[in-house]
Scaffold this motif. Structure first.
Motif, PDB file in Angstrom:
ATOM      1  N   PRO A   1       0.800  -1.219   0.000  1.00 50.64           N
ATOM      2  CA  PRO A   1       0.000   0.000   0.000  1.00 50.64           C
ATOM      3  C   PRO A   1       0.834   1.271   0.000  1.00 50.64           C
ATOM      4  O   PRO A   1       0.363   2.313  -0.399  1.00 50.64           O
ATOM      5  N   THR A   2       2.086   1.197   0.447  1.00 50.34           N
ATOM      6  CA  THR A   2       2.943   2.376   0.477  1.00 50.34           C
ATOM      7  C   THR A   2       3.485   2.715  -0.895  1.00 50.34           C
ATOM      8  O   THR A   2       4.124   3.741  -1.069  1.00 50.34           O
ATOM      9  N   GLY A   3       3.275   1.859  -1.913  1.00 54.73           N
ATOM     10  CA  GLY A   3       3.723   2.138  -3.252  1.00 54.73           C
ATOM     11  C   GLY A   3       5.187   1.838  -3.476  1.00 54.73           C
ATOM     12  O   GLY A   3       5.791   2.379  -4.393  1.00 54.73           O
ATOM     13  N   THR A   4       5.799   1.008  -2.665  1.00 51.23           N
ATOM     14  CA  THR A   4       7.209   0.684  -2.839  1.00 51.23           C
ATOM     15  C   THR A   4       7.402  -0.139  -4.099  1.00 51.23           C
ATOM     16  O   THR A   4       6.487  -0.750  -4.620  1.00 51.23           O
ATOM     17  N   ASP A   5       8.638  -0.159  -4.584  1.00 50.94           N
ATOM     18  CA  ASP A   5       8.948  -0.856  -5.825  1.00 50.94           C
ATOM     19  C   ASP A   5       8.730  -2.351  -5.681  1.00 50.94           C
ATOM     20  O   ASP A   5       9.083  -2.942  -4.663  1.00 50.94           O
ATOM     21  N   LEU A   6       8.151  -2.968  -6.722  1.00 49.54           N
ATOM     22  CA  LEU A   6       7.778  -4.389  -6.645  1.00 49.54           C
ATOM     23  C   LEU A   6       8.998  -5.302  -6.662  1.00 49.54           C
ATOM     24  O   LEU A   6       9.017  -6.331  -6.000  1.00 49.54           O
ATOM     25  N   ILE A   7      10.019  -4.947  -7.418  1.00 43.93           N
ATOM     26  CA  ILE A   7      11.163  -5.849  -7.597  1.00 43.93           C
ATOM     27  C   ILE A   7      12.226  -5.620  -6.534  1.00 43.93           C
ATOM     28  O   ILE A   7      12.771  -6.570  -5.963  1.00 43.93           O
ATOM     29  N   ASN A   8      12.525  -4.374  -6.239  1.00 45.55           N
ATOM     30  CA  ASN A   8      13.655  -4.076  -5.359  1.00 45.55           C
ATOM     31  C   ASN A   8      13.198  -3.574  -3.992  1.00 45.55           C
ATOM     32  O   ASN A   8      13.707  -2.595  -3.474  1.00 45.55           O
ATOM     33  N   ARG A   9      12.202  -4.209  -3.408  1.00 43.45           N
ATOM     34  CA  ARG A   9      11.707  -3.759  -2.121  1.00 43.45           C
ATOM     35  C   ARG A   9      11.884  -4.840  -1.060  1.00 43.45           C
ATOM     36  O   ARG A   9      11.928  -6.018  -1.360  1.00 43.45           O
ATOM     37  N   THR A  10      11.931  -4.423   0.163  1.00 42.25           N
ATOM     38  CA  THR A  10      11.796  -5.315   1.304  1.00 42.25           C
ATOM     39  C   THR A  10      10.461  -4.977   1.957  1.00 42.25           C
ATOM     40  O   THR A  10      10.264  -3.846   2.400  1.00 42.25           O
ATOM     41  N   PRO A  11       9.496  -5.894   1.965  1.00 43.80           N
ATOM     42  CA  PRO A  11       8.153  -5.560   2.437  1.00 43.80           C
ATOM     43  C   PRO A  11       8.166  -4.987   3.849  1.00 43.80           C
ATOM     44  O   PRO A  11       8.819  -5.498   4.747  1.00 43.80           O
ATOM     45  N   LYS A  12       7.421  -3.903   4.018  1.00 44.85           N
ATOM     46  CA  LYS A  12       7.258  -3.299   5.330  1.00 44.85           C
ATOM     47  C   LYS A  12       5.967  -3.863   5.922  1.00 44.85           C
ATOM     48  O   LYS A  12       4.872  -3.511   5.500  1.00 44.85           O
ATOM     49  N   ARG A  13       6.104  -4.758   6.882  1.00 48.34           N
ATOM     50  CA  ARG A  13       4.955  -5.451   7.425  1.00 48.34           C
ATOM     51  C   ARG A  13       4.437  -4.758   8.661  1.00 48.34           C
ATOM     52  O   ARG A  13       5.196  -4.257   9.483  1.00 48.34           O
ATOM     53  N   SER A  14       3.140  -4.710   8.766  1.00 50.84           N
ATOM     54  CA  SER A  14       2.487  -4.164   9.950  1.00 50.84           C
ATOM     55  C   SER A  14       1.232  -4.973  10.211  1.00 50.84           C
ATOM     56  O   SER A  14       0.662  -5.579   9.302  1.00 50.84           O
ATOM     57  N   VAL A  15       0.804  -4.982  11.452  1.00 51.93           N
ATOM     58  CA  VAL A  15      -0.389  -5.735  11.816  1.00 51.93           C
ATOM     59  C   VAL A  15      -1.615  -4.919  11.427  1.00 51.93           C
ATOM     60  O   VAL A  15      -1.773  -3.776  11.877  1.00 51.93           O
TER      61      VAL A  15
ATOM     62  N   HIS B   1      12.556 -14.089  -5.558  1.00 52.52           N
ATOM     63  CA  HIS B   1      12.916 -12.972  -6.429  1.00 52.52           C
ATOM     64  C   HIS B   1      11.663 -12.325  -7.014  1.00 52.52           C
ATOM     65  O   HIS B   1      11.563 -11.098  -7.113  1.00 52.52           O
ATOM     66  N   ALA B   2      10.690 -13.154  -7.413  1.00 51.83           N
ATOM     67  CA  ALA B   2       9.447 -12.610  -7.973  1.00 51.83           C
ATOM     68  C   ALA B   2       8.671 -11.811  -6.934  1.00 51.83           C
ATOM     69  O   ALA B   2       8.051 -10.793  -7.261  1.00 51.83           O
ATOM     70  N   TYR B   3       8.707 -12.248  -5.679  1.00 51.46           N
ATOM     71  CA  TYR B   3       8.028 -11.524  -4.606  1.00 51.46           C
ATOM     72  C   TYR B   3       8.793 -10.273  -4.190  1.00 51.46           C
ATOM     73  O   TYR B   3       8.255  -9.431  -3.459  1.00 51.46           O
ATOM     74  N   GLY B   4      10.038 -10.140  -4.616  1.00 49.19           N
ATOM     75  CA  GLY B   4      10.836  -8.988  -4.233  1.00 49.19           C
ATOM     76  C   GLY B   4      11.449  -9.107  -2.853  1.00 49.19           C
ATOM     77  O   GLY B   4      11.717  -8.093  -2.206  1.00 49.19           O
ATOM     78  N   MET B   5      11.687 -10.333  -2.400  1.00 44.72           N
ATOM     79  CA  MET B   5      12.252 -10.543  -1.065  1.00 44.72           C
ATOM     80  C   MET B   5      13.774 -10.499  -1.130  1.00 44.72           C
ATOM     81  O   MET B   5      14.372 -10.919  -2.130  1.00 44.72           O
ATOM     82  N   ASP B   6      14.403  -9.996  -0.078  1.00 50.26           N
ATOM     83  CA  ASP B   6      15.863 -10.045  -0.025  1.00 50.26           C
ATOM     84  C   ASP B   6      16.303 -11.452   0.376  1.00 50.26           C
ATOM     85  O   ASP B   6      15.500 -12.276   0.835  1.00 50.26           O
ATOM     86  N   ALA B   7      17.572 -11.756   0.181  1.00 50.39           N
ATOM     87  CA  ALA B   7      18.084 -13.108   0.381  1.00 50.39           C
ATOM     88  C   ALA B   7      17.905 -13.587   1.815  1.00 50.39           C
ATOM     89  O   ALA B   7      17.550 -14.751   2.054  1.00 50.39           O
ATOM     90  N   GLN B   8      18.126 -12.704   2.784  1.00 49.71           N
ATOM     91  CA  GLN B   8      18.025 -13.097   4.182  1.00 49.71           C
ATOM     92  C   GLN B   8      16.582 -13.444   4.559  1.00 49.71           C
ATOM     93  O   GLN B   8      16.329 -14.463   5.212  1.00 49.71           O
ATOM     94  N   SER B   9      15.630 -12.625   4.147  1.00 48.65           N
ATOM     95  CA  SER B   9      14.225 -12.890   4.449  1.00 48.65           C
ATOM     96  C   SER B   9      13.749 -14.170   3.784  1.00 48.65           C
ATOM     97  O   SER B   9      13.021 -14.973   4.387  1.00 48.65           O
ATOM     98  N   ALA B  10      14.177 -14.367   2.526  1.00 49.25           N
ATOM     99  CA  ALA B  10      13.770 -15.566   1.801  1.00 49.25           C
ATOM    100  C   ALA B  10      14.323 -16.826   2.455  1.00 49.25           C
ATOM    101  O   ALA B  10      13.604 -17.827   2.602  1.00 49.25           O
ATOM    102  N   ALA B  11      15.583 -16.784   2.867  1.00 50.02           N
ATOM    103  CA  ALA B  11      16.197 -17.955   3.500  1.00 50.02           C
ATOM    104  C   ALA B  11      15.523 -18.281   4.831  1.00 50.02           C
ATOM    105  O   ALA B  11      15.255 -19.454   5.132  1.00 50.02           O
ATOM    106  N   GLY B  12      15.227 -17.263   5.632  1.00 49.26           N
ATOM    107  CA  GLY B  12      14.577 -17.501   6.919  1.00 49.26           C
ATOM    108  C   GLY B  12      13.170 -18.047   6.759  1.00 49.26           C
ATOM    109  O   GLY B  12      12.763 -18.985   7.469  1.00 49.26           O
ATOM    110  N   SER B  13      12.417 -17.496   5.815  1.00 48.34           N
ATOM    111  CA  SER B  13      11.050 -17.966   5.577  1.00 48.34           C
ATOM    112  C   SER B  13      11.055 -19.388   5.042  1.00 48.34           C
ATOM    113  O   SER B  13      10.256 -20.233   5.474  1.00 48.34           O
TER     114      SER B  13
END
Length: 340
Positions: free
Chosen positions: A108-122, A224-236
């Protein structure tokens, strides 16, 4: 009458004329007809082809222009870059539609789809995370002139709120998978609109995987398609491997997996970005009992963290696991009364 129908008419005339000639040959009367049949048929064909030549071509752009839009609930619809004027209008329309569909996972914040790290909030309690209004979809069956229209969805409405698990049931062929594809942007409806907030996760009924890629390679590709960084992807991925108990198959190709393990991979790829809205189409059809219980543990955890889950199935066994149940009846979503 369009070009296709005129072409069919021309073909029908040729077939009829051939049948007449064949009949005349059989009755021995062909010798009296050449001087009459040739100019008559030539005139008919000239009229038909002249009509075809005057027929205006169909508007190609209409095939690419979407009749609907999927965009975040918060803020205006996403903007796209301007296509160079040298590109033909159909191509510009097609690329514009593709970009709108790709924004289905935009924040919703309009961040870039490919090069973003999702900002999660409840999300706020009872916040609407997905809304579908007046969704209609029809399919054409048969060929002209016997073509008929089969209406699958007839103005379906659906609402998903934060922190709830909703079950959608219906008979085979009622349009459950069609509605799911519309919600995720894989299929354009004939009418209606779909709005969502946050990231969507989609688990289709039939796993959409690449046979020659391993599970780990699928995780890398989807991350990569979701735009996740390597650390977040590995942990998930590590957490999902452990929860669904198939880490030992990380280096195994998809075409060498059993049906149950392939279903685990299918679910893990949908859960990889920790989506705000999780859409599951017959997710546990290939699970054993242990995996089935693990699946519901994942769903309960998502509810506790304010996520929304929609489970589509042709029947529901554990009604108590759902906050709401709805049925798809005659193309519309209607509330379902719980059995006592």
């Amino acid at each position: 009458m369009d070009c296709c129908r005129w072409g069919l008419l021309c073909s029908a005339l040729l077939i009829a004329f051939g049948a007449i000639l064949l009949h005349l040959v059989m009755v021995g009367s062909l010798q009296r007809w050449p001087t009459i049949s040739t100019p008559v048929m030539s005139t008919i064909l000239a009229v038909v082809y002249a009509r075809l030549a005057r027929s205006e071509p169909r508007e190609v752009t209409a095939r690419f222009a979407p009749a609907w839009t999927v965009y975040p609930l918060t803020g205006p619809p996403p903007t796209t870059h301007q296509e160079p004027c040298s590109a033909p209008p159909p191509l510009r329309a097609h690329r514009h539609a593709t970009q709108e569909i790709l924004m289905v996972t935009a924040e919703p914040t309009g961040t870039d789809l490919i090069n973003r790290t999702p900002k999660r909030s409840v999300p706020a309690p009872d916040a609407v995370l997905l809304r579908a209004e007046g969704v209609a979809k029809s399919y054409q069956r048969g060929v002209w002139p016997a073509r008929r229209t089969h209406r699958v969805l007839r103005g379906a409405d659906l609402l998903l709120r934060a922190g709830e698990v909703v079950g959608l049931t219906g008979e085979n062929g009622s349009g459950k998978s069609t509605l799911m594809k519309v919600l995720v942007g894989a299929l354009a409806p004939d009418a209606g609109r779909v709005q969502h907030s946050g990231v969507l996760g989609y688990c289709p009924q039939s796993p959409l995987v690449y046979p020659r890629l391993t599970c780990d390679e699928h995780v890398d590709l989807f991350a990569h398609a979701y735009g996740m960084d390597a650390q977040s992807a590995a942990g998930s991925a590590a957490a999902l491997y452990d929860t669904l108990d198939f880490a030992r198959y990380g280096a195994t190709r998809a075409d060498q997996l059993s049906g149950g393990t392939l279903a685990k991979l299918n679910l893990a790829l949908a859960l990889l970005p920790d989506p705000d809205v999780l859409l599951l189409d017959e997710p546990y059809s290939g699970f054993d009992w242990d995996t089935y219980l693990r699946f519901w543990d994942l769903v309960a955890d998502r509810r506790d963290r304010g996520r929304s889950v929609l489970v589509i199935s042709h029947f529901v066994v554990d009604e108590q696991r759902f906050d709401r149940l709805v049925d798809l009846v005659e193309g519309q979503v209607v509330p379902r009364e719980r059995s006592s």
